[in-house]
Scaffold this motif. Structure first.
Motif, PDB file in Angstrom:
ATOM      1  N   VAL A 188       0.826  -1.212   0.000  1.00 21.40           N
ATOM      2  CA  VAL A 188       0.000   0.000   0.000  1.00 21.40           C
ATOM      3  C   VAL A 188       0.862   1.265   0.000  1.00 21.40           C
ATOM      4  CG1 VAL A 188      -1.802   1.256   1.242  1.00 21.40           C
ATOM      5  CG2 VAL A 188      -1.833  -1.236   1.218  1.00 21.40           C
ATOM      6  N   GLU A 189       1.905   1.277   0.811  1.00 21.52           N
ATOM      7  CA  GLU A 189       2.746   2.469   0.932  1.00 21.52           C
ATOM      8  C   GLU A 189       3.415   2.852  -0.383  1.00 21.52           C
ATOM      9  OE1 GLU A 189       1.677   3.982   3.974  1.00 21.52           O
ATOM     10  OE2 GLU A 189       3.588   4.872   3.410  1.00 21.52           O
ATOM     11  N   LYS A 190       3.657   1.865  -1.225  1.00 19.36           N
ATOM     12  CA  LYS A 190       4.426   2.117  -2.452  1.00 19.36           C
ATOM     13  C   LYS A 190       3.550   2.447  -3.653  1.00 19.36           C
ATOM     14  CE  LYS A 190       8.265  -1.052  -1.423  1.00 19.36           C
ATOM     15  NZ  LYS A 190       8.934  -2.293  -1.885  1.00 19.36           N
ATOM     16  N   MET A 191       2.254   2.290  -3.523  1.00 17.89           N
ATOM     17  CA  MET A 191       1.398   2.372  -4.702  1.00 17.89           C
ATOM     18  C   MET A 191       1.484   3.705  -5.442  1.00 17.89           C
ATOM     19  SD  MET A 191      -0.411   0.976  -6.933  1.00 17.89           S
ATOM     20  CE  MET A 191      -1.178  -0.610  -6.603  1.00 17.89           C
ATOM     21  N   PRO A 192       1.469   4.857  -4.753  1.00 22.46           N
ATOM     22  CA  PRO A 192       1.553   6.108  -5.523  1.00 22.46           C
ATOM     23  C   PRO A 192       2.818   6.185  -6.376  1.00 22.46           C
ATOM     24  CG  PRO A 192       0.794   6.552  -3.294  1.00 22.46           C
ATOM     25  CD  PRO A 192       1.219   5.111  -3.316  1.00 22.46           C
ATOM     26  N   GLU A 193       3.948   5.833  -5.792  1.00 27.51           N
ATOM     27  CA  GLU A 193       5.200   5.882  -6.551  1.00 27.51           C
ATOM     28  C   GLU A 193       5.187   4.861  -7.677  1.00 27.51           C
ATOM     29  OE1 GLU A 193       5.023   5.960  -3.244  1.00 27.51           O
ATOM     30  OE2 GLU A 193       5.667   8.045  -2.930  1.00 27.51           O
ATOM     31  N   PHE A 194       4.590   3.712  -7.419  1.00 19.24           N
ATOM     32  CA  PHE A 194       4.498   2.714  -8.493  1.00 19.24           C
ATOM     33  C   PHE A 194       3.685   3.252  -9.660  1.00 19.24           C
ATOM     34  CE2 PHE A 194       2.117  -0.482 -10.775  1.00 19.24           C
ATOM     35  CZ  PHE A 194       3.141  -1.287 -11.257  1.00 19.24           C
ATOM     36  N   ILE A 195       2.547   3.851  -9.357  1.00 16.99           N
ATOM     37  CA  ILE A 195       1.690   4.358 -10.434  1.00 16.99           C
ATOM     38  C   ILE A 195       2.466   5.370 -11.286  1.00 16.99           C
ATOM     39  CG2 ILE A 195      -0.346   5.783 -10.939  1.00 16.99           C
ATOM     40  CD1 ILE A 195      -1.718   4.470  -8.499  1.00 16.99           C
ATOM     41  N   LEU A 196       3.166   6.271 -10.605  1.00 19.41           N
ATOM     42  CA  LEU A 196       3.917   7.306 -11.342  1.00 19.41           C
ATOM     43  C   LEU A 196       5.025   6.684 -12.180  1.00 19.41           C
ATOM     44  CD1 LEU A 196       4.079   9.930  -8.444  1.00 19.41           C
ATOM     45  CD2 LEU A 196       2.628  10.030 -10.498  1.00 19.41           C
ATOM     46  N   ALA A 197       5.793   5.780 -11.575  1.00 21.74           N
ATOM     47  CA  ALA A 197       6.937   5.199 -12.282  1.00 21.74           C
ATOM     48  C   ALA A 197       6.476   4.289 -13.419  1.00 21.74           C
ATOM     49  CB  ALA A 197       7.816   4.419 -11.295  1.00 21.74           C
ATOM     50  N   ALA A 198       5.482   3.453 -13.143  1.00 27.72           N
ATOM     51  CA  ALA A 198       5.041   2.501 -14.165  1.00 27.72           C
ATOM     52  C   ALA A 198       4.359   3.235 -15.320  1.00 27.72           C
ATOM     53  CB  ALA A 198       4.092   1.468 -13.546  1.00 27.72           C
ATOM     54  N   SER A 199       3.577   4.255 -15.005  1.00 28.43           N
ATOM     55  CA  SER A 199       2.927   5.012 -16.079  1.00 28.43           C
ATOM     56  C   SER A 199       3.965   5.640 -16.992  1.00 28.43           C
ATOM     57  CB  SER A 199       2.020   6.099 -15.485  1.00 28.43           C
ATOM     58  OG  SER A 199       0.997   5.517 -14.706  1.00 28.43           O
ATOM     59  N   ALA A 200       4.968   6.261 -16.381  1.00 29.67           N
ATOM     60  CA  ALA A 200       6.014   6.905 -17.181  1.00 29.67           C
ATOM     61  C   ALA A 200       6.750   5.875 -18.042  1.00 29.67           C
ATOM     62  CB  ALA A 200       6.993   7.637 -16.260  1.00 29.67           C
ATOM     63  N   ALA A 201       7.069   4.727 -17.452  1.00 27.62           N
ATOM     64  CA  ALA A 201       7.812   3.706 -18.196  1.00 27.62           C
ATOM     65  C   ALA A 201       7.002   3.199 -19.381  1.00 27.62           C
ATOM     66  CB  ALA A 201       8.180   2.547 -17.260  1.00 27.62           C
ATOM     67  N   LEU A 202       5.741   2.885 -19.129  1.00 24.09           N
ATOM     68  CA  LEU A 202       4.925   2.326 -20.208  1.00 24.09           C
ATOM     69  C   LEU A 202       4.721   3.347 -21.325  1.00 24.09           C
ATOM     70  CD1 LEU A 202       3.576  -0.535 -20.460  1.00 24.09           C
ATOM     71  CD2 LEU A 202       4.515  -0.020 -18.211  1.00 24.09           C
ATOM     72  N   GLU A 203       4.414   4.590 -20.951  1.00 20.42           N
ATOM     73  CA  GLU A 203       4.159   5.612 -21.973  1.00 20.42           C
ATOM     74  C   GLU A 203       5.413   5.898 -22.791  1.00 20.42           C
ATOM     75  OE1 GLU A 203       2.395   8.849 -19.781  1.00 20.42           O
ATOM     76  OE2 GLU A 203       0.541   7.712 -19.409  1.00 20.42           O
ATOM     77  N   ALA A 204       6.589   5.775 -22.145  1.00 23.18           N
ATOM     78  CA  ALA A 204       7.841   6.006 -22.872  1.00 23.18           C
ATOM     79  C   ALA A 204       8.149   4.852 -23.824  1.00 23.18           C
ATOM     80  CB  ALA A 204       8.989   6.195 -21.882  1.00 23.18           C
ATOM     81  N   GLU A 205       7.877   3.654 -23.381  1.00 23.54           N
ATOM     82  CA  GLU A 205       8.299   2.489 -24.157  1.00 23.54           C
ATOM     83  C   GLU A 205       7.305   2.104 -25.247  1.00 23.54           C
ATOM     84  OE1 GLU A 205       9.509  -0.664 -21.437  1.00 23.54           O
ATOM     85  OE2 GLU A 205      10.278   0.892 -20.082  1.00 23.54           O
ATOM     86  N   PHE A 206       6.057   2.469 -25.050  1.00 21.63           N
ATOM     87  CA  PHE A 206       5.045   2.149 -26.064  1.00 21.63           C
ATOM     88  C   PHE A 206       4.456   3.474 -26.559  1.00 21.63           C
ATOM     89  CE2 PHE A 206       5.634  -1.563 -23.485  1.00 21.63           C
ATOM     90  CZ  PHE A 206       5.660  -2.607 -24.407  1.00 21.63           C
ATOM     91  N   ALA A 207       5.032   3.952 -27.629  1.00 18.05           N
ATOM     92  CA  ALA A 207       4.771   5.319 -28.091  1.00 18.05           C
ATOM     93  C   ALA A 207       3.282   5.555 -28.325  1.00 18.05           C
ATOM     94  CB  ALA A 207       5.553   5.585 -29.379  1.00 18.05           C
ATOM     95  N   GLY A 208       2.810   6.674 -27.828  1.00 19.24           N
ATOM     96  CA  GLY A 208       1.432   7.060 -28.061  1.00 19.24           C
ATOM     97  C   GLY A 208       0.450   6.509 -27.062  1.00 19.24           C
ATOM     98  N   THR A 209       0.896   5.566 -26.221  1.00 17.47           N
ATOM     99  CA  THR A 209      -0.037   5.010 -25.229  1.00 17.47           C
ATOM    100  C   THR A 209      -0.195   5.982 -24.065  1.00 17.47           C
ATOM    101  OG1 THR A 209       1.709   3.883 -24.006  1.00 17.47           O
ATOM    102  CG2 THR A 209       0.631   2.638 -25.767  1.00 17.47           C
ATOM    103  N   ARG A 210      -1.229   5.699 -23.304  1.00 19.43           N
ATOM    104  CA  ARG A 210      -1.440   6.454 -22.068  1.00 19.43           C
ATOM    105  C   ARG A 210      -1.811   5.454 -20.972  1.00 19.43           C
ATOM    106  NH1 ARG A 210      -4.379  12.086 -20.776  1.00 19.43           N
ATOM    107  NH2 ARG A 210      -4.136  11.824 -18.542  1.00 19.43           N
ATOM    108  N   ALA A 211      -1.200   5.597 -19.821  1.00 16.72           N
ATOM    109  CA  ALA A 211      -1.496   4.681 -18.718  1.00 16.72           C
ATOM    110  C   ALA A 211      -2.429   5.357 -17.726  1.00 16.72           C
ATOM    111  CB  ALA A 211      -0.210   4.255 -18.018  1.00 16.72           C
ATOM    112  N   VAL A 212      -3.466   4.662 -17.306  1.00 19.14           N
ATOM    113  CA  VAL A 212      -4.323   5.168 -16.238  1.00 19.14           C
ATOM    114  C   VAL A 212      -4.487   4.081 -15.180  1.00 19.14           C
ATOM    115  CG1 VAL A 212      -5.610   6.745 -17.730  1.00 19.14           C
ATOM    116  CG2 VAL A 212      -6.512   4.460 -17.312  1.00 19.14           C
ATOM    117  N   ALA A 213      -4.530   4.533 -13.936  1.00 18.45           N
ATOM    118  CA  ALA A 213      -4.684   3.597 -12.814  1.00 18.45           C
ATOM    119  C   ALA A 213      -5.807   4.098 -11.936  1.00 18.45           C
ATOM    120  CB  ALA A 213      -3.388   3.507 -12.019  1.00 18.45           C
ATOM    121  N   PHE A 214      -6.676   3.214 -11.538  1.00 13.59           N
ATOM    122  CA  PHE A 214      -7.789   3.619 -10.678  1.00 13.59           C
ATOM    123  C   PHE A 214      -8.167   2.455  -9.766  1.00 13.59           C
ATOM    124  CE2 PHE A 214     -11.161   1.118 -12.639  1.00 13.59           C
ATOM    125  CZ  PHE A 214     -10.641   0.859 -13.898  1.00 13.59           C
ATOM    126  N   GLY A 215      -8.857   2.774  -8.708  1.00 13.79           N
ATOM    127  CA  GLY A 215      -9.391   1.701  -7.867  1.00 13.79           C
ATOM    128  C   GLY A 215      -9.012   1.781  -6.414  1.00 13.79           C
TER     129      GLY A 215
END
Lengths: 485, 485
Positions: free
Chosen positions: A366-393
């Motif tokens: 739980v403590e790591k989730m905000p940082e994970f969302i930020l890091a994983a979103s950035a990684a995915l959007e960088a590596e898969f051009a044009g994509t957008r990552a959203v996290a909810f729940g």
């Protein structure tokens, strides 16, 4: 792992098995009619379609046990099925057509309910909504709910250790199960329905069956806990400046109102916009724009509504002073509270309507989730051009639904087929690197069986395979699900 | 089940094993000195004395894993041991002298504690009192306690799924364990310390290890939950007219004060008299005589002391009007509350001093316990002339300690040897007939291994043996405990 008889596909042998099953289960207990079978051969998300010899619908635990023994004699694989509303294809047979579907839906009795003891005994086929209604009629509540409550059955919820929106306070299905009855691969009945608060007679086998997705046994009934009905409910929609602030807000509210905090869901601006576009009648609860939103719910069976609202308002005021939220509105009544929840519950459909996406049900501490969302979103959007990552729940559970949205103009179907596997592999690699789980609440089923084999700790995989082999040596219980043979 | 090498008793081979273990663990890590070994070869109740090749005291998980691999190579059985304060001989080696004791006491680090997350990571050898102190220093509490807290270790508490006096509200040790690290029979490390609130990646193997008494793996560390420190405590001694009234009182208080009810212990007049006779300074909290007494404790981390006391007083007044209690006194301060608890905690010693008895740690469904106590007491007293049955303890958990006291003039030692087995068999038969457990909180160990084999559901025994065989095929982990080979 399956040990089919060598001449299994012999039509005469198949006919003999089906006749024996029919004799065992009676006219309502078995069907091979393609029209009757069809709805149960595809999972509800429409991702998997299999074939089956027949669908058995036993009416009692004794019939389930007899059928399992018969399947053992003929080497027929068994795919247990409840409401067929699972998220990972765990209740859908493979395409060989060699298995039977074992539907638990005819076992739908609420055998006993005691408000004084806070216990209810349900058969596996009881639908979650039916249990909610039965509990409410007795002045009680069953503290687990989820979107599929109109079809999901108690047996399926136990087999998948289902989650939902009240896990923060009450835990997953595992925490609701006080006792369990199941039929094992041998056809023996595991009789664990009697509830003992303390029992140290060896391994807690009930825990092994919960969440085993029908691979170790078939849940036929359970004793579940009931809680007193809530007398007060306070539902809040808050705008928060950042996902890290949402975590601080969560901790603050937990410290202030303890376990009265029942739900804490996060919704990014993108998801709210999707829902507002998709549901013409929906309105944003707040006037301004916010990067993130938190849907917060407090419930109490002891405080009166005014007392709970007063405590919630005081805690929110403190949070605003500390900069943990920008704005918030408390639902004026149940109708408005339900409207807030409809925004949250509408995200999946709205995102689907907006365009193709690859979805993941993941958790990290739980403590790591905000940082994970930020890091994983950035990684995915960088590596898969044009994509957008959203996290909810379910931020309060360290569990979000992490969607990677296709680039503008991507062709639905074609894009997921081309990119889906690589995207999921990358998301799952990141989750593992953060110490998380590639299946937070949906289970493994057939959808993630390869990813689990690829990513799970080899020590755990080896333990799981040893236990599976020990309890289902012929491999007839839901083969191909959860563990690769 | 043990698979010792054929030439295992070969002194040269034994010497080679001990030299290898010594090299692995260093000078502090292994001893065969009889004087150093002696205290650890007898269980603390003095019922079992065994022999051992040596006592290994590894300092790290890696050392435990290496030692287990070495034992596997030489076929040396392993008896894991924590504080050696278990109640069922589970940590005492057999008399063959072939096993080593694996003490976890050197692994005594509190690795991490986070008040914000409500989590603490302890090594297996951390003593329960040490954990209580560490939690208190951080403004938190660990919600499990028991008489042996000065010696019982976290590893042993997990291996035996320990209970205690707070189970009513917080559950057994199982409910406190968020994550687990253990060494398996293969020497592999099961690494489950990372805490995920939701994780549906297959079987919950952690649950299998909890309560397995060292027969499936050796717990080396755990992440445990911490709760906010309590700010209010109300302790009550009540005289109740009958054990059935005590149950009604329990239900009434649960309905009124919800989970603020933390302890509900029952004490019959006989046990109170024994304690008052045995502890000259002790006084009865109430002036009059009562057939039964209830020791009741409420705790809250949210209500202030005055608010909690007011709520408790109102609930007690209602209970008195309903005839659920005859009289009650609220402890004026912590000192008096501790005196109430000293009466309860003094029962075992006082009963022992009064004369020989055969003791049982049993549970039945909470609702049935009053009737069970009445029926079982009558049956035992009728069948074993001159005996007297007393039951006391955790009524709220459906768990009492059921003692059958020797007739007047019975010779200590001689009487138990002659009558003990038949009395216990009769008590256990009754417990099973009532759907209960022959071990509520003490475990099976070596003390009840025959009774478990005699009375357990064959389906469960078969499942347990299959799991044991799958995870410890050579049978080197704590052989002879829990399951008969």
């Amino acid at each position: 792992m399956t040990a089919l008889l060598p001449d299994y596909r012999d039509p005469a042998l198949t006919a003999r098995f089906l006749a024996a099953a029919q004799a065992l289960l009676g006219p309502r207990g078995l069907t091979s009619d393609p029209d009757l079978l069809a709805p149960w051969l595809t999972d509800w998300r429409g991702r998997y379609t299999g074939r089956a010899l027949a669908m058995a619908s036993p009416a009692s635990t004794a019939e389930v046990a007899a059928l399992v023994r018969l399947c053992g004699e003929y080497g027929v694989p068994i795919v247990p099925q409840g409401g067929n509303s699972g998220m990972a294809g765990g209740a859908t047979p493979d395409t060989s057509g060699e298995a039977i579907i074992l539907s638990l839906r005819r076992m739908s009795a609420v055998r006993a309910l005691s408000a004084a003891e806070g216990q209810v005994v349900c058969e596996a086929g009881v639908v979650l909504q039916t249990l909610h209604d039965a509990a409410e009629a007795a002045g009680m509540r069953f503290p687990l709910t989820l979107g599929g409550k109109g079809s999901a059955t108690i047996g399926g919820l136990i087999a998948t250790n289902a989650g939902g929106t009240q896990v923060l306070r009450y835990g997953t299905m595992r925490a609701q199960v006080l006792g369990l009855e199941a039929v094992l691969a041998s056809g023996a009945v595991f009789d664990g329905l009697t509830v003992l608060k303390k029992d140290n007679r060896g391994f807690d086998l009930k825990q092994l069956l919960i969440g085993s997705e029908g691979t170790l046994g078939i849940v036929t009934a359970a004793c579940l806990r009931l809680l007193p009905a809530s007398t007060a409910r306070v539902t809040i929609w808050a705008g928060v400046p950042a996902i890290t602030a949402a975590r601080s807000l969560l901790r603050h509210l937990q410290a202030r109102l303890g376990d009265a905090l029942e739900g804490f869901e996060v919704v990014p601006a993108h998801c709210l916009a999707s829902v507002l576009a998709h549901q013409p009648a929906a309105r944003s609860p707040l006037a301004g724009a916010h990067g993130w939103h938190a849907l917060i719910e407090f419930m109490s069976s002891r405080l009166d509504p005014a007392g709970l609202q007063e405590a919630a308002e005081a805690a929110l005021a403190e949070a605003m002073e500390q900069g943990l939220l920008d704005d918030a509105v408390i639902a004026a009544n149940d109708k408005q509270a339900d409207e807030f929840w409809a925004l949250r519950d509408g995200i999946s459909a709205a995102e689907r309507a907006r365009g193709p996406a690859v979805q993941h049900d993941i958790s990290v501490p739980v403590e790591k989730m905000p940082e994970f969302i930020l890091a994983a979103s950035a990684a995915l959007e960088a590596e898969f051009a044009g994509t957008r990552a959203v996290a909810f729940g379910h931020l309060g559970d360290g569990n979000v639904h992490f969607h990677v949205l296709a680039p503008q103009g991507a062709i639905p179907g074609e894009w997921e087929t081309r990119e889906g596997k690589a995207i999921s592999a990358r998301v799952h690699d990141l989750v593992c690197a953060w110490g998380g789980s590639i299946s937070a609440e949906h289970g493994i089923g057939q959808m993630k069986v390869d990813e689990l084999a690829r990513l799970a700790d080899p020590v755990r995989l080896q333990m799981m395979r040893a236990v599976k082999q020990a309890l289902d040596p012929a491999g007839l219980l839901n083969p191909g699900k959860l563990l690769k043979p």
